[in-house]
Scaffold this motif. Structure first.
Motif: not given
Length: 126
Positions: A9, A11, A13, A25-27, A33, A51, A107, A117
């Motif tokens: 994915t 993912a 920081r 946490l960024k997707l 994740q 979120c 996501s 994002d």
């Protein structure tokens, strides 16, 4: 991200888009994740995560999933506004065995251009 037949994915920081801590946490695209494993007992427990999905996010809104082996997944899909921190919360009573649940964030973004994002922050268990 792909490497041959293996896909991830991506993912990451994130330290700019945060709720209350120093990082989230960024997707950066669609994906699921694993967030954390939580020891539990068979009592009502609330799992919460914040979120944030960017304004151009398209598709089903992000989701919090509580998984316990042998049990049906518990899910909560973001119903709040885009470009704002929203609370995803699940209250359930886990089975006595196994003595843990796994938290996942998802996501479902389908946008191909723009800012889409998804960020997750401020996890709590009570």
């Amino acid at each position: 991200k792909s490497w041959g037949a293996i896909q991830a994915t991506g993912a990451a920081r994130e330290t700019t888009t945060i709720d209350s801590g120093t990082a989230s946490l960024k997707l950066p695209d669609a994906g699921e994740q694993f967030l954390m494993r939580v020891p539990v007992t068979a009592v009502a427990t609330t799992f919460t995560v914040k979120c944030y999905r960017e304004a151009d996010y398209t598709g089903t809104n992000p989701t919090l999933i509580v998984r316990q082996a042998g049990q049906a997944d518990q899910t909560y899909t973001d119903i709040g506004a885009a470009a704002a921190w929203n609370t995803l919360s699940i209250t359930c009573t886990p089975a006595a065995d196994p003595e843990w649940v796994d938290l996942f964030v998802v996501s479902y973004n389908t946008a191909v251009a723009g800012n889409y994002d998804t960020f997750f922050d401020t996890v709590s268990v009570s």
